[in-house]
Design a protein around this motif. Structure first.
Motif, PDB file in Angstrom:
ATOM      1  N   THR A   2       0.818  -1.064   0.211  1.00 48.64           N
ATOM      2  CA  THR A   2       0.107  -0.107   0.097  1.00 48.64           C
ATOM      3  C   THR A   2       0.882   1.305   0.000  1.00 48.64           C
ATOM      4  O   THR A   2       1.996   1.323   0.791  1.00 48.64           O
ATOM      5  N   ASP A   3       0.424   2.236  -1.010  1.00 46.13           N
ATOM      6  CA  ASP A   3       1.101   3.460  -0.925  1.00 46.13           C
ATOM      7  C   ASP A   3       0.498   4.496  -0.014  1.00 46.13           C
ATOM      8  O   ASP A   3      -0.815   4.797  -0.186  1.00 46.13           O
ATOM      9  N   TRP A   4       0.957   4.635   1.121  1.00 44.51           N
ATOM     10  CA  TRP A   4       0.450   5.553   2.206  1.00 44.51           C
ATOM     11  C   TRP A   4       0.018   6.680   1.653  1.00 44.51           C
ATOM     12  O   TRP A   4      -0.912   7.386   1.973  1.00 44.51           O
ATOM     13  N   ASN A   5       0.868   7.406   0.759  1.00 42.12           N
ATOM     14  CA  ASN A   5       0.448   8.767   0.310  1.00 42.12           C
ATOM     15  C   ASN A   5      -0.860   8.788  -0.794  1.00 42.12           C
ATOM     16  O   ASN A   5      -1.694   9.743  -0.629  1.00 42.12           O
ATOM     17  N   LEU A   7      -3.397   6.663  -0.091  1.00 42.98           N
ATOM     18  CA  LEU A   7      -4.302   6.677   1.110  1.00 42.98           C
ATOM     19  C   LEU A   7      -4.657   7.936   1.933  1.00 42.98           C
ATOM     20  O   LEU A   7      -5.794   8.555   1.956  1.00 42.98           O
ATOM     21  N   ALA A   8      -3.601   8.653   1.963  1.00 50.99           N
ATOM     22  CA  ALA A   8      -3.710  10.068   2.738  1.00 50.99           C
ATOM     23  C   ALA A   8      -4.237  11.084   1.779  1.00 50.99           C
ATOM     24  O   ALA A   8      -5.177  11.864   2.164  1.00 50.99           O
ATOM     25  N   SER A   9      -3.886  11.097   0.518  1.00 55.01           N
ATOM     26  CA  SER A   9      -4.598  11.980  -0.320  1.00 55.01           C
ATOM     27  C   SER A   9      -5.952  11.578  -0.657  1.00 55.01           C
ATOM     28  O   SER A   9      -6.872  12.344  -0.564  1.00 55.01           O
ATOM     29  N   HIS A  11      -8.074  10.270   1.400  1.00 58.87           N
ATOM     30  CA  HIS A  11      -8.909  10.650   2.664  1.00 58.87           C
ATOM     31  C   HIS A  11      -8.982  12.029   2.780  1.00 58.87           C
ATOM     32  O   HIS A  11      -9.983  12.588   2.736  1.00 58.87           O
ATOM     33  N   GLN A  45      -4.940   0.347  -5.093  1.00 57.79           N
ATOM     34  CA  GLN A  45      -3.905   0.101  -4.166  1.00 57.79           C
ATOM     35  C   GLN A  45      -4.643  -1.296  -3.805  1.00 57.79           C
ATOM     36  O   GLN A  45      -4.209  -1.748  -2.579  1.00 57.79           O
ATOM     37  N   TYR A  47      -7.846  -2.354  -2.962  1.00 55.13           N
ATOM     38  CA  TYR A  47      -9.165  -2.364  -2.303  1.00 55.13           C
ATOM     39  C   TYR A  47     -10.322  -2.615  -3.304  1.00 55.13           C
ATOM     40  O   TYR A  47     -10.291  -2.166  -4.455  1.00 55.13           O
ATOM     41  N   PHE A 101     -12.476   2.508   5.675  1.00 53.45           N
ATOM     42  CA  PHE A 101     -11.053   2.889   6.110  1.00 53.45           C
ATOM     43  C   PHE A 101     -10.811   2.990   7.409  1.00 53.45           C
ATOM     44  O   PHE A 101      -9.871   2.480   7.913  1.00 53.45           O
ATOM     45  N   HIS A 105      -8.513  -0.067   9.390  1.00 56.12           N
ATOM     46  CA  HIS A 105      -7.041   0.194   9.867  1.00 56.12           C
ATOM     47  C   HIS A 105      -6.963   0.172  11.415  1.00 56.12           C
ATOM     48  O   HIS A 105      -5.950   0.299  12.013  1.00 56.12           O
TER      49      HIS A 105
END
Length: 119
Positions: A2-5, A7-9, A11, A45, A47, A101, A105
């Protein structure tokens, strides 16, 4: 992985969308398109988010004018060219993704924990 960037973007974009449609009776198609773009990024990613999408049958033409019926004349509704979705429905879908999400998590405990038989 998973690319956390991403996910953050996603969100941030979804939270912003949710905030900006608060109080709207109808949500314009531009917001629906951005919402689906967020889902596309999340699906890239790994999902599976098909159930969170807004289906085309939920879209309708925007009402731009209405005339109530009178004693001798029927009412009339004039539809515009732009597509919209009901605001409550859009907010429900956006909230569902945000909750998914958050739960995914946090790994919450659902139900109850029974005592072990042989501890």
């Amino acid at each position: 992985m998973t690319d956390w960037n991403v996910l953050a973007s996603a969100h941030a974009r979804l939270s912003s969308l949710r905030t900006h449609v608060e109080g709207l009776g109808d949500v314009p198609i531009q917001f629906v398109s951005e919402y689906h773009s967020v889902l596309d990024d999340l699906e890239s990613q790994g999902y599976e988010l098909t159930s969170f999408r807004i289906s085309p049958d939920q879209l309708r033409r925007e009402v731009i004018a209405a005339r109530p019926a009178g004693l001798r004349s029927p009412g009339r509704v004039i539809d515009g060219d732009d597509l919209v979705v009901e605001g409550r429905f859009f907010r429900m879908k956006a909230d569902a993704v945000l909750n998914f999400f958050q739960l995914a998590h946090e790994a919450p405990t659902i139900g109850f924990s029974a005592p072990l038989k042989n501890p």
